[in-house]
Design an enzyme around this catalytic site. Structure first.
Site, PDB file in Angstrom:
ATOM      1  N   GLU A  71       0.861  -1.179   0.000  1.00  0.00           N
ATOM      2  CA  GLU A  71       0.000   0.000   0.000  1.00  0.00           C
ATOM      3  C   GLU A  71       0.893   1.222   0.000  1.00  0.00           C
ATOM      4  OE1 GLU A  71      -3.819   2.026   2.291  1.00  0.00           O
ATOM      5  OE2 GLU A  71      -2.674   0.484   3.324  1.00  0.00           O
ATOM      6  N   CYS A 258      -6.596   1.370   2.945  1.00  0.00           N
ATOM      7  CA  CYS A 258      -7.470   2.538   3.041  1.00  0.00           C
ATOM      8  C   CYS A 258      -7.468   3.365   1.758  1.00  0.00           C
ATOM      9  CB  CYS A 258      -7.049   3.399   4.228  1.00  0.00           C
ATOM     10  SG  CYS A 258      -7.409   2.669   5.832  1.00  0.00           S
ATOM     11  N   ASN A 390     -12.388  -3.309   1.421  1.00  0.00           N
ATOM     12  CA  ASN A 390     -11.303  -3.381   2.393  1.00  0.00           C
ATOM     13  C   ASN A 390     -11.809  -2.981   3.766  1.00  0.00           C
ATOM     14  OD1 ASN A 390      -8.338  -3.230   3.337  1.00  0.00           O
ATOM     15  ND2 ASN A 390      -9.073  -1.156   3.737  1.00  0.00           N
ATOM     16  N   GLU A 391     -11.911  -3.926   4.663  1.00  0.00           N
ATOM     17  CA  GLU A 391     -12.289  -3.747   6.073  1.00  0.00           C
ATOM     18  C   GLU A 391     -13.374  -2.684   6.298  1.00  0.00           C
ATOM     19  OE1 GLU A 391      -8.743  -1.121   8.126  1.00  0.00           O
ATOM     20  OE2 GLU A 391      -8.233  -3.207   7.697  1.00  0.00           O
TER      21      GLU A 391
END
Length: 836
Positions: A71, A258, A390-391
């Protein structure tokens, strides 16, 4: 949808390379070379036994089990793996990226220089350009201490320029001590065009500056200086790419994180007003770099997309790894937590995902396969897995959208494994809801993320022992234990033995984050650290490398004895804290189990009994103890005796202002070791009990919940032995018993199908050596085994100049069906035993 086994991507390793390359170093202190040496009496030795059953069949381990997660955090891309030496090369930095940014961040000017955003720009997606008057110049300071160049190395300069009348640019590379390479002159005339030059560094410097000066008026954009030598010629920084490649990862998950599920889901176009805070969208990142979009990185800086999807796919291929991209699900997370309700936009993103698969795998005759071929890769990239989302912290909203992606992908590409997720934590209501939705829908694979303390990882080695063997498989996409000391690495290694033992459930796993530029850190810990001229692997990197290079193909069932339990009752003082919130506390009472008072404070006078160990601003106001700073995090004050146990704590707490609620601590030993009840945490969405061990926190119990501003709450905590019961306004909120042992001795055994070798992997995460009787269950083995050991002090860390944690290879010549080996204190040891 049928689930297919991943393609085996592991590079063809020689037998010697399957264990870390041999180095000429002595055997680690404490490692026994024979049974009689191991049996010597030693007060700092604990006895264990490992029993292996070579005739039993354990779980199959896929070659892709261990991978990496890239990331763009901590400047991992620009200023990192993407080796552009010029920072802000296209003058696109803006306050939307970081409040301190301007279009001339990292540039200094002489003469008249102006950044313009008008119809004279290079193209519609590259909005800004620089206008220089005659006799003017600009100088770039690069990343970290400057542009880093190495004597004798070649660097390629390029710039897009426009000049109505013929003019000449002078390009120089220098530092405070003088010239770093012979200057270059570039003639410019006419409409926008790309101009190039080449520099050969005459000496090494880490503080270089690049200057472009003009004789006449000129417009500039995309001012670039890149090293000629890159990893396999594909444009990535060699030392960082080589360190990642040395792991031999089975997959590369990218680009987030994120970056994927935050910001606007709109495009970078006129319709959105060229929205700068967007989710990472793959089509923004391909094609010529001067035509790629720019974006505000969630982590507080600008990302140029010089490193885009094509480069990710090429890098995965170059290191023999399976590409595993993540696309937005149109539900934001990472604290934003909003579901986008726009059916047309959702359909566009679903089509983008289908187009991505075609870009990776499609024939050159297809639209997106043709674009891939035009970029230089006519053959497909063999994409087999894709992750959606994503989460996300809104499991129901996420899953409704996930199902639409999944259905569309299955209809067109039925062999693609589509991965879901279970939110941002290892437990709690979001986790439970997400897993139930995934199970009910028979999802292929679920991505779990958690960042916990070393204690948690030692306590939860058996986490996946009880998972349903017939349900969705687990992708442990992000995990780490909160630091880069060897103690952290040991806890992660111990946990990884449990992952391997449960390889029939946990099919993929990756530590996170991967990279960190030491001068631009937003997140710790990280696997590989670097600056503008050097890179080094952390202790965690060495553990990951040892496991990834010695996976094996099948688990060989084994058991081990455990360490005697020495835990006592929960002990510690009490505390009050806040997080990005102002709160007031009153009527603190602590009594022992017999009702005797240990502490009573109504703050009618001062707060002399309280010790302030955190941030924030505390004061006594109107008979209350008030923390007034709404920006400060972890503002802990504590009172009492660290030896207190079996007590009742009462406090009246009121939120005054801010993002969250309040925190009430117990079992406080010091600033890094305590429990706290976090009421209204996570932006006032959840209430949980967290345990901090040596500064690393893990969640013990959590429920949804909010705290009202201005309302006084009665908070009570009852501590008995290792059991804690919590009450809110007189009603029992929950309870837990913290009696799970943090077992420091863990092991797993696997078999290498190609060589037939048994790999006995042992972690001894304690200060005593572990004298271990090993029973190989009648296996016929050679007497000599190869040993690789990581051993160091628990607080050891690797740095640019010192590698305290490094593998040591040796041999042991006393191996038999039954033999004894002493594993050093604080060590990870792999024994490679050849079967006859």
């Amino acid at each position: 949808m049928s689930r297919t086994r991943p393609t085996r991507w592991r590079l063809g390793l020689t037998a010697g390379a399957l264990l870390l390359a041999s180095v000429s170093l002595p055997a680690p202190a404490g490692a026994a070379a024979s049974a009689d040496r191991a049996d010597r009496a030693d007060s700092a030795v604990t006895d264990y036994a490992i029993t292996v059953d070579p005739k039993a069949t354990g779980a199959t381990i896929d070659d892709t089990m261990y991978g990496v997660f890239f990331e763009d955090i901590n400047r991992a891309a620009d200023g990192g793996l993407y080796p552009e030496l010029v920072q802000n090369r296209s003058f696109e930095y803006a306050p939307a990226d970081n409040s301190s940014y301007t279009p001339l961040t990292s540039w200094t000017t002489t003469g008249t220089a102006q950044v313009l955003d008008d119809a004279g720009r290079l193209n519609s997606r590259n909005r800004n350009y620089l206008s220089l008057d005659a006799g003017s110049a600009v100088t770039n300071s690069g990343y970290n201490t400057g542009l880093s160049v190495e004597r004798g190395k070649v660097y390629d300069f390029s710039v897009w320029a426009r000049a109505d009348a013929a003019t000449s640019l002078t390009v120089t590379l220098q530092d405070a001590d003088g010239t770093l390479a012979a200057g270059r002159r570039v003639a410019v005339r006419g409409t926008w065009a790309k101009y190039t030059a080449r520099f050969t560094a005459s000496r090494t410097s880490t503080t270089g500056r690049l200057t472009v000066a003009t004789e006449g008026p000129v417009a500039l954009d995309m001012v670039s200086l890149l090293p000629k030598d890159t990893y396999k010629g594909h444009g990535l920084r060699t030392d960082l790419a080589e360190k990642i490649a040395a792991l031999h990862p089975g997959f590369v998950r990218f680009p987030g994180g994120c970056l994927v599920n935050t910001g606007s889901m709109e495009g970078y176009d006129e319709a959105s007003g060229y929205q700068r805070k967007r989710s990472y969208q793959w089509k923004d990142t391909i094609g010529p770099v001067e035509q790629r979009a720019t974006n505000a990185n969630f982590w507080g800086y600008n990302q140029s997309y010089g490193l885009g999807y094509y480069e990710y796919l090429q890098f995965a291929e170059d290191i023999g790894a399976m590409p595993l991209p993540v696309v937005p699900a149109l539900v934001t997370g990472c604290g934003q937590n909003k579901a986008v309700d726009d059916d047309a936009l959702l359909k566009r993103h679903i089509q983008d995902t289908l187009d991505l698969i075609e870009f990776a795998n499609g024939p050159v005759t297809s639209e997106w396969g043709h674009k891939r071929a035009a970029m230089g890769h006519p053959k497909p990239f063999h994409l087999t897995h894709i992750e959606v989302g994503n989460e996300e912290n809104l499991p129901t909203e996420f899953f409704a959208r996930f199902q639409q992606f999944r259905t569309a992908i299955a209809a067109t590409y039925p062999d693609i494994t589509v991965i879901s997720n279970s939110g941002p934590d290892d437990s709690g209501s979001t986790f439970d809801t997400a897993w139930q939705l995934n199970r009910d829908a028979n999802v292929d694979m679920v991505d779990e993320h958690y960042y916990n303390s070393p204690q948690w990882f030692l306590q939860n080695n058996d986490r996946y022992d009880s998972y349903d063997r017939t349900g969705p498989k687990v992708f442990l996409g992000e995990y780490a234990s909160g630091g880069n000391t060897f103690k952290n690495a040991l806890a992660e290694a111990a946990y990884m033995t449990g992952l391997e033992r449960n390889a029939d459930v946990v099919e993929l796993a990756s530590y996170a984050p991967l990279l960190a530029n030491e001068d631009y850190v937003q997140w710790r810990p990280d696997m590989i650290w670097f600056n503008n001229h050097a890179s080094w692997g952390s202790a965690d990197y060495e553990v990951q490398k040892l496991f990834m290079n010695n996976v094996g193909d099948r688990v060989v069932p084994s058991t081990a004895t455990t360490t005697p339990d020495v835990s006592g009752p929960i002990t510690g003082a009490v505390g009050l804290s806040t997080w990005a919130t102002s709160a007031a506390y009153d009527d603190v009472e602590v009594t022992d189990a017999d009702g005797n008072s240990l502490l009573s404070d109504d703050f009618g006078g001062d707060a002399a009994r309280w010790t302030h160990t955190g941030g924030g601003s505390w004061s006594v106001e109107d008979g209350q103890y008030v923390q007034s700073d709404t920006a400060a995090e972890n503002t802990m004050v504590s009172a009492g005796d660290p030896s207190w146990h079996d007590y009742d704590l009462h406090v009246k707490a009121t939120k005054k202002a801010g993002k969250e609620g309040f925190l009430v601590a117990f079992g406080v030993k010091d600033t890094g070791n305590y429990y706290w009840w976090n009421l209204g945490g996570w932006n006032n969405t959840q209430t949980a009990v967290e345990q901090a061990v040596d500064g690393g926190k893990s969640t013990l119990v959590a429920k949804p919940g909010t705290i009202e501003t201005g309302r006084a709450y009665d908070v009570d905590v009852k501590v008995r032995g290792r059991q804690v019961t919590l009450y809110l306004d007189g009603q029992e909120w929950g309870s837990f018993t913290d009696d799970k042992p943090a077992e420091p001795f863990r092991q797993v055994v696997t078999r290498d199908a190609r060589t037939g070798d048994l790999l006995v992997k042992v972690v001894n995460a304690q200060s005593a050596a572990a004298r271990t009787a090993i029973d190989l269950g009648g296996a016929k083995v050679a007497p000599t085994a190869r040993v690789t050991t990581l051993a160091a002090a628990p607080d050891a860390v690797n740095t640019e100049t010192a590698t305290a944690v490094a593998p040591v290879t040796s041999t042991v010549d006393s191996v038999a069906d039954r033999f004894t080996y002493t594993f050093p204190a604080n060590s990870v040891t792999f024994l490679r035993i050849r079967q006859r």
